[in-house]
Enzyme design. Structure first.
Site, PDB file in Angstrom:
ATOM      1  N   ARG A  49       0.842  -1.212   0.000  1.00 51.33           N
ATOM      2  CA  ARG A  49       0.000   0.000   0.000  1.00 51.33           C
ATOM      3  C   ARG A  49       0.875   1.259   0.000  1.00 51.33           C
ATOM      4  NH1 ARG A  49      -1.588   1.626   4.667  1.00 51.33           N
ATOM      5  NH2 ARG A  49      -2.428  -0.377   5.309  1.00 51.33           N
ATOM      6  N   TYR A 102     -14.857  16.732 -16.231  1.00 51.57           N
ATOM      7  CA  TYR A 102     -15.261  15.326 -16.321  1.00 51.57           C
ATOM      8  C   TYR A 102     -16.404  15.081 -15.333  1.00 51.57           C
ATOM      9  CZ  TYR A 102     -14.953  10.261 -15.951  1.00 51.57           C
ATOM     10  OH  TYR A 102     -15.247   8.922 -15.920  1.00 51.57           O
ATOM     11  N   ASP A 174      -5.696  18.662 -15.117  1.00 55.61           N
ATOM     12  CA  ASP A 174      -6.053  17.312 -15.551  1.00 55.61           C
ATOM     13  C   ASP A 174      -5.617  17.200 -17.007  1.00 55.61           C
ATOM     14  OD1 ASP A 174      -7.346  15.050 -16.595  1.00 55.61           O
ATOM     15  OD2 ASP A 174      -8.998  15.196 -15.165  1.00 55.61           O
ATOM     16  N   LYS A 199      -6.877   6.133 -19.610  1.00 57.15           N
ATOM     17  CA  LYS A 199      -7.119   6.610 -20.973  1.00 57.15           C
ATOM     18  C   LYS A 199      -5.849   6.459 -21.822  1.00 57.15           C
ATOM     19  CE  LYS A 199     -10.947   7.500 -18.862  1.00 57.15           C
ATOM     20  NZ  LYS A 199     -11.276   8.787 -18.288  1.00 57.15           N
TER      21      LYS A 199
HETATM   22  C1  LIG Z   1     -11.778   9.315 -17.055  1.00 59.09           C
HETATM   23  C2  LIG Z   1     -11.409  10.637 -16.567  1.00 59.09           C
HETATM   24  C3  LIG Z   1     -11.257  10.875 -15.188  1.00 59.09           C
HETATM   25  C4  LIG Z   1     -11.538   9.821 -14.136  1.00 59.09           C
HETATM   26  O1  LIG Z   1     -10.661   8.749 -14.218  1.00 59.09           O
HETATM   27  P1  LIG Z   1     -11.006   7.223 -13.811  1.00 59.09           P
HETATM   28  O2  LIG Z   1      -9.764   6.489 -14.105  1.00 59.09           O
HETATM   29  O3  LIG Z   1     -12.174   6.801 -14.639  1.00 59.09           O
HETATM   30  O4  LIG Z   1     -11.375   7.233 -12.360  1.00 59.09           O
HETATM   31  C5  LIG Z   1     -10.853  12.141 -14.806  1.00 59.09           C
HETATM   32  N1  LIG Z   1     -10.627  13.124 -15.711  1.00 59.09           N
HETATM   33  C6  LIG Z   1     -10.786  12.920 -17.037  1.00 59.09           C
HETATM   34  C7  LIG Z   1     -10.515  14.040 -17.985  1.00 59.09           C
HETATM   35  C8  LIG Z   1     -11.183  11.680 -17.514  1.00 59.09           C
HETATM   36  O5  LIG Z   1     -11.345  11.494 -18.823  1.00 59.09           O
END
Ligand SMILES: *Cc1c(COP(=O)(O)O)cnc(C)c1O
Length: 388
Positions: A49, A102, A174, A199
């Site tokens: 962890r 998001y 982000d 992603k």
């Molecule tokens: C998918 C996404 C998230 C969240 O991520 P997860 O891995 O699904 O928890 C946050 N910001 C953006 C821009 C995203 O596309």
């Protein structure tokens, strides 16, 4: 020697680091715990962890790619965002976030703010007056998401970071949509970069993961402490897979973008499309800023379907190479209807405010042959015209 380029960092991190058998690719360490060499002698890793060799290598690759000083890899992008606000916000602190962020980020901040964990204000960050008014309230944190999801709105990272410093706020970007291949927020003045590594970073739609990357070592230590405290960290297997995905990041991002440019050229001429959203288009309000702060326009794009809602549903059903699914950034092409899928948690009012209509469709352009993708769109549009 000059600093290594991103493609080199992505391919070489951890290669030939195994001292036991000299495995070229770093092996996976699934063990949850590690022995203490002697009484009172704390090893590099003691319990997974708090730390693990595979997660450590992934963190190194990610912070080097973003030109940061440290990183904490988490079990998803949402937990990366949650880790960040947990570490830095108390009940009286304000976070300013984009009104079209998001959907899951919106739900997380909104729900925790309602419980009294912190205060949140969602602002159209392209509206300078609205942003200045929010900054006047002296927020502790500011989240940027540029290009935003799903409308690929672009904000000036450097300009907002400069203003944020004047009010003592820390800024995170982000960077999920562009990855460090096309945008380096820390070099533009941000304090943190956050990714859903689910992603493009992993890129194969088979791992859920996230990361917070920091500009300073102090912030990295603070976040690592919190990551262990609240149990937000990523698993060894996911870390192994994500580092494997990163090996091809540069090559993948290039092809994603080339194909999306060809699809854009097709969509802007299509009569059943009334509007196309992509920062590479001269008509995009953020085009000049994107040119200045990004080294590529990225490949996520959205468009307004010009026919009826029934026709839109019919069109989506006729596509063969774009799967109707959430998520993005994988090798396979996807189509998403944000209002009923990724962004449905926002509710009608917030969707309208963010400009997400019932006719908006989002494409994640994959790595199939681009001509096949265009022909697939062509035949689905043609069938939608014929049937209505
Ligand atoms: C998918 C996404 C998230 C969240 O991520 P997860 O891995 O699904 O928890 C946050 N910001 C953006 C821009 C995203 O596309």
């Amino acid at each position: 020697m000059s600093a290594r380029k991103p493609a080199t960092i992505a391919v070489r991190t951890g290669i030939e680091s195994d001292t036991q058998y000299h495995a070229v690719v770093p092996p996976i360490y699934l063990s949850t715990n590690y022995g203490f060499p002697a009484f009172g002698e704390v090893p590099n890793y003691d319990y997974t962890r708090s730390g693990n060799p595979n997660r450590g290598l992934l963190e190194q690759a990610l912070f080097e790619l973003e030109s940061g000083k440290g990183a904490v890899v988490t079990n998803c992008g949402t937990s990366a965002l949650n880790l960040w606000v947990s570490a830095f916000l108390g009940p009286d602190d304000l976070i300013v976030a984009p009104h079209d962020c998001y959907g899951g980020t919106y739900r997380l901040f909104n729900t925790r703010a309602r419980k009294g964990d912190f205060k949140v204000q969602f602002v159209d960050q392209t509206d300078e007056q609205a942003l200045n008014a929010a900054l006047a309230k002296k927020p502790k944190l500011i989240l940027l998401e540029t290009p935003s999801n799903p409308l690929v709105r672009v904000v000036d990272i450097n300009a907002i970071c400069t203003k944020a410093k004047e009010v003592g706020a820390l800024v995170a970007v982000d960077n999920t949509f562009l990855t460090p291949v096309y945008q380096k927020p820390l070099e533009l003045g941000a304090d943190f970069v956050i990714h859903s590594t689910t992603k493009y970073i992993n890129g194969h739609s088979d791992v859920i993961g996230g990361v917070v990357i920091t500009k300073t070592e102090e912030h990295a230590e603070e976040l690592a402490w919190w990551g262990n405290c609240i149990g937000a960290t990523g698993t060894p297997f996911d870390s192994y897979m994500t580092l494997r995905g990163i090996r091809t990041l540069g090559a993948r991002m290039r092809v994603h973008e080339e194909s999306s440019q060809q699809i854009l050229n097709f969509l802007v001429e299509e009569p059943l499309v009334s509007k196309v959203y992509h920062p590479s288009l001269l008509s995009h309000p953020g085009h000049e800023i994107a040119k200045k702060q990004q080294s590529g326009f990225g490949s996520m794009l959205s468009f307004e379907f010009a026919g009826s809602f029934e026709q839109l549903k019919f069109f989506v059903g006729k596509l063969e190479l774009f799967s109707l699914a959430e998520s993005l950034g994988g090798v396979e092409s996807l189509i998403c209807h944000p209002a009923s899928m990724t962004h449905r948690a926002m509710g009608e009012e917030a969707l309208a405010e963010a400009g997400v209509t019932q006719h908006l469709l989002r494409l994640s352009v994959g790595l199939e042959d681009s001509q096949d993708l265009i022909e697939d769109l062509q035949q689905a549009f043609a069938q939608a015209k014929e049937a209505f």
